[in-house]
Motif scaffolding. Structure first.
Motif, PDB file in Angstrom:
ATOM      1  N   PRO A  60       0.795  -1.237   0.000  1.00 57.26           N
ATOM      2  CA  PRO A  60       0.000   0.000   0.000  1.00 57.26           C
ATOM      3  C   PRO A  60       0.826   1.285   0.000  1.00 57.26           C
ATOM      4  CG  PRO A  60      -0.922  -1.555   1.544  1.00 57.26           C
ATOM      5  CD  PRO A  60       0.381  -2.144   1.059  1.00 57.26           C
ATOM      6  N   ASP A  61       0.194   2.265  -0.520  1.00 51.90           N
ATOM      7  CA  ASP A  61       0.691   3.614  -0.675  1.00 51.90           C
ATOM      8  C   ASP A  61       1.521   3.695  -1.949  1.00 51.90           C
ATOM      9  OD1 ASP A  61      -0.638   4.605   1.744  1.00 51.90           O
ATOM     10  OD2 ASP A  61       0.828   3.362   2.763  1.00 51.90           O
ATOM     11  N   GLU A  62       2.809   3.878  -1.858  1.00 56.35           N
ATOM     12  CA  GLU A  62       3.603   4.134  -3.059  1.00 56.35           C
ATOM     13  C   GLU A  62       3.944   2.889  -3.865  1.00 56.35           C
ATOM     14  OE1 GLU A  62       6.070   7.937  -1.508  1.00 56.35           O
ATOM     15  OE2 GLU A  62       6.778   5.970  -0.861  1.00 56.35           O
ATOM     16  N   GLY A  63       3.955   1.759  -3.236  1.00 56.82           N
ATOM     17  CA  GLY A  63       4.377   0.542  -3.906  1.00 56.82           C
ATOM     18  C   GLY A  63       5.876   0.340  -3.781  1.00 56.82           C
ATOM     19  N   GLY A  64       6.297  -0.875  -4.037  1.00 62.62           N
ATOM     20  CA  GLY A  64       7.688  -1.250  -3.826  1.00 62.62           C
ATOM     21  C   GLY A  64       8.698  -0.551  -4.717  1.00 62.62           C
ATOM     22  N   ILE A  65       8.352  -0.323  -5.978  1.00 60.16           N
ATOM     23  CA  ILE A  65       9.317   0.313  -6.889  1.00 60.16           C
ATOM     24  C   ILE A  65       9.620   1.738  -6.434  1.00 60.16           C
ATOM     25  CG2 ILE A  65       9.643   1.225  -9.237  1.00 60.16           C
ATOM     26  CD1 ILE A  65       8.273  -1.331 -10.269  1.00 60.16           C
ATOM     27  N   VAL A  66       8.576   2.524  -6.181  1.00 69.13           N
ATOM     28  CA  VAL A  66       8.774   3.911  -5.747  1.00 69.13           C
ATOM     29  C   VAL A  66       9.520   3.952  -4.407  1.00 69.13           C
ATOM     30  CG1 VAL A  66       7.589   6.022  -5.001  1.00 69.13           C
ATOM     31  CG2 VAL A  66       6.798   4.793  -7.030  1.00 69.13           C
ATOM     32  N   ALA A  67       9.115   3.099  -3.468  1.00 73.61           N
ATOM     33  CA  ALA A  67       9.762   3.086  -2.147  1.00 73.61           C
ATOM     34  C   ALA A  67      11.238   2.722  -2.258  1.00 73.61           C
ATOM     35  CB  ALA A  67       9.041   2.109  -1.226  1.00 73.61           C
ATOM     36  N   THR A  68      11.558   1.706  -3.061  1.00 68.38           N
ATOM     37  CA  THR A  68      12.956   1.297  -3.210  1.00 68.38           C
ATOM     38  C   THR A  68      13.773   2.408  -3.857  1.00 68.38           C
ATOM     39  OG1 THR A  68      12.320  -1.028  -3.372  1.00 68.38           O
ATOM     40  CG2 THR A  68      14.499  -0.450  -4.200  1.00 68.38           C
ATOM     41  N   ARG A  69      13.214   3.044  -4.867  1.00 68.43           N
ATOM     42  CA  ARG A  69      13.926   4.155  -5.510  1.00 68.43           C
ATOM     43  C   ARG A  69      14.191   5.303  -4.532  1.00 68.43           C
ATOM     44  NH1 ARG A  69      10.988   4.556 -11.424  1.00 68.43           N
ATOM     45  NH2 ARG A  69      12.202   2.906 -12.417  1.00 68.43           N
ATOM     46  N   LYS A  70      13.224   5.587  -3.664  1.00 72.48           N
ATOM     47  CA  LYS A  70      13.423   6.633  -2.650  1.00 72.48           C
ATOM     48  C   LYS A  70      14.568   6.258  -1.718  1.00 72.48           C
ATOM     49  CE  LYS A  70       8.964   8.902  -2.282  1.00 72.48           C
ATOM     50  NZ  LYS A  70       7.843   9.251  -1.403  1.00 72.48           N
ATOM     51  N   LEU A  71      14.601   4.985  -1.311  1.00 76.51           N
ATOM     52  CA  LEU A  71      15.663   4.530  -0.416  1.00 76.51           C
ATOM     53  C   LEU A  71      17.028   4.638  -1.091  1.00 76.51           C
ATOM     54  CD1 LEU A  71      13.914   1.366   1.065  1.00 76.51           C
ATOM     55  CD2 LEU A  71      14.268   3.557   2.220  1.00 76.51           C
ATOM     56  N   LYS A  72      17.093   4.236  -2.347  1.00 71.86           N
ATOM     57  CA  LYS A  72      18.360   4.241  -3.085  1.00 71.86           C
ATOM     58  C   LYS A  72      18.829   5.644  -3.443  1.00 71.86           C
ATOM     59  CE  LYS A  72      19.076  -0.112  -2.959  1.00 71.86           C
ATOM     60  NZ  LYS A  72      20.196  -0.616  -2.161  1.00 71.86           N
ATOM     61  N   ALA A  73      17.949   6.646  -3.319  1.00 71.89           N
ATOM     62  CA  ALA A  73      18.310   8.034  -3.611  1.00 71.89           C
ATOM     63  C   ALA A  73      18.935   8.737  -2.406  1.00 71.89           C
ATOM     64  CB  ALA A  73      17.082   8.807  -4.077  1.00 71.89           C
ATOM     65  N   GLN A  74      18.952   8.072  -1.270  1.00 74.23           N
ATOM     66  CA  GLN A  74      19.476   8.668  -0.037  1.00 74.23           C
ATOM     67  C   GLN A  74      20.901   8.165   0.233  1.00 74.23           C
ATOM     68  OE1 GLN A  74      17.638  10.951   1.811  1.00 74.23           O
ATOM     69  NE2 GLN A  74      16.285  10.769   0.041  1.00 74.23           N
ATOM     70  N   ASP A  75      21.873   9.084   0.272  1.00 73.17           N
ATOM     71  CA  ASP A  75      23.271   8.683   0.457  1.00 73.17           C
ATOM     72  C   ASP A  75      23.506   7.839   1.696  1.00 73.17           C
ATOM     73  OD1 ASP A  75      24.209   9.788  -1.878  1.00 73.17           O
ATOM     74  OD2 ASP A  75      24.767  11.693  -0.953  1.00 73.17           O
ATOM     75  N   CYS A  76      22.839   8.154   2.793  1.00 72.19           N
ATOM     76  CA  CYS A  76      23.118   7.467   4.054  1.00 72.19           C
ATOM     77  C   CYS A  76      22.571   6.040   4.104  1.00 72.19           C
ATOM     78  CB  CYS A  76      22.606   8.276   5.240  1.00 72.19           C
ATOM     79  SG  CYS A  76      20.816   8.466   5.260  1.00 72.19           S
ATOM     80  N   ILE A  77      21.653   5.700   3.201  1.00 76.76           N
ATOM     81  CA  ILE A  77      21.063   4.356   3.248  1.00 76.76           C
ATOM     82  C   ILE A  77      21.101   3.625   1.905  1.00 76.76           C
ATOM     83  CG2 ILE A  77      19.578   4.769   5.237  1.00 76.76           C
ATOM     84  CD1 ILE A  77      17.269   5.359   3.327  1.00 76.76           C
ATOM     85  N   LYS A  78      21.621   4.250   0.871  1.00 80.13           N
ATOM     86  CA  LYS A  78      21.565   3.668  -0.469  1.00 80.13           C
ATOM     87  C   LYS A  78      22.329   2.348  -0.595  1.00 80.13           C
ATOM     88  CE  LYS A  78      25.392   6.256  -2.479  1.00 80.13           C
ATOM     89  NZ  LYS A  78      25.742   7.313  -3.436  1.00 80.13           N
ATOM     90  N   ASN A  79      23.281   2.108   0.284  1.00 82.57           N
ATOM     91  CA  ASN A  79      24.071   0.877   0.203  1.00 82.57           C
ATOM     92  C   ASN A  79      23.462  -0.296   0.969  1.00 82.57           C
ATOM     93  OD1 ASN A  79      26.008   2.008  -1.494  1.00 82.57           O
ATOM     94  ND2 ASN A  79      27.056   2.919   0.255  1.00 82.57           N
ATOM     95  N   ILE A  80      22.343  -0.072   1.628  1.00 85.33           N
ATOM     96  CA  ILE A  80      21.659  -1.182   2.299  1.00 85.33           C
ATOM     97  C   ILE A  80      21.001  -2.016   1.201  1.00 85.33           C
ATOM     98  CG2 ILE A  80      19.819  -1.862   3.886  1.00 85.33           C
ATOM     99  CD1 ILE A  80      20.280   0.854   5.336  1.00 85.33           C
ATOM    100  N   PRO A  81      21.355  -3.295   1.102  1.00 88.75           N
ATOM    101  CA  PRO A  81      20.790  -4.107   0.021  1.00 88.75           C
ATOM    102  C   PRO A  81      19.287  -4.335   0.179  1.00 88.75           C
ATOM    103  CG  PRO A  81      22.169  -5.451   1.458  1.00 88.75           C
ATOM    104  CD  PRO A  81      22.299  -4.041   1.924  1.00 88.75           C
ATOM    105  N   VAL A  82      18.615  -4.297  -0.969  1.00 88.14           N
ATOM    106  CA  VAL A  82      17.171  -4.543  -1.021  1.00 88.14           C
ATOM    107  C   VAL A  82      16.933  -5.836  -1.790  1.00 88.14           C
ATOM    108  CG1 VAL A  82      14.941  -3.727  -1.880  1.00 88.14           C
ATOM    109  CG2 VAL A  82      16.583  -2.089  -0.915  1.00 88.14           C
ATOM    110  N   ILE A  83      16.174  -6.729  -1.164  1.00 90.55           N
ATOM    111  CA  ILE A  83      15.709  -7.939  -1.841  1.00 90.55           C
ATOM    112  C   ILE A  83      14.248  -7.686  -2.171  1.00 90.55           C
ATOM    113  CG2 ILE A  83      15.257 -10.410  -1.668  1.00 90.55           C
ATOM    114  CD1 ILE A  83      17.539 -10.539   0.414  1.00 90.55           C
TER     115      ILE A  83
END
Length: 124
Positions: A60-83
Motif C-alpha cells: 500500500p501507498d507508493e508501492g515497492g518500486i517507488v519506495a525502493t527508488r526513494k531509499l536508493k536516492a538517499q546517500d546514508c542508506i543507499k548501500n543497504i541491500p534490497v531484496i
C-alpha cells in the motif's frame, strides 16, 4: 548493551508472509522490523539502519518500486541491500526497475530466503 544481531526490515502487507518470515528469521538470530505500508520508508529505514531490506512489489501507498527508488536516492542508506519479493511473473524486471540488489519469487522456500539473506549481507 550493543546487539550483534543482523537487522532486517520487511515491507509487506501480507500478514501471513510477514508472520512466517518473522518467526523463521528471529529463530535464526535476526532482529526483524515489519511494516505493512510504504509511508515514509526513508524515515523508517534511517531509524533502524538494517543490514538488509525485504521489499514487496504490491504494498500500500507508493508501492515497492517507488519506495525502493526513494531509499536508493538517499546517500546514508543507499548501500543497504534490497531484496525485492513478489508473486509477479516479471519479478526480475521489477527488481531491476526498482534498483534492488536481488529478488525472490513468491511463494518462496524459507531456506532460499535465509540463504539469500546470508549471501547478500556477506557481500555488503
Amino acid at each position: 548493551m550493543i546487539s550483534n544481531k543482523k537487522k532486517v526490515a520487511i515491507f509487506d502487507d501480507d500478514e501471513e508472509t510477514v508472520s512466517i518470515c518473522q518467526y523463521i528469521l528471529k529463530e535464526s538470530g535476526w532482529e526483524v522490523y515489519a511494516f505493512s505500508d510504504c509511508i515514509n520508508p526513508v524515515e523508517k529505514i534511517r531509524t533502524i539502519m538494517p543490514d538488509v531490506i525485504l521489499m514487496d512489489n504490491w504494498i500500500p501507498d507508493e508501492g515497492g518500486i517507488v519506495a525502493t527508488r526513494k531509499l536508493k536516492a538517499q546517500d546514508c542508506i543507499k548501500n543497504i541491500p534490497v531484496i525485492y519479493f513478489s508473486a509477479h511473473s516479471a519479478i526480475e524486471t521489477l527488481a531491476k526497475t526498482a534498483g534492488a540488489e536481488a529478488y525472490l519469487s513468491k511463494p518462496f522456500d524459507l531456506d532460499d530466503l535465509e540463504q539469500l539473506l546470508l549471501k547478500i549481507t556477506e557481500i555488503n
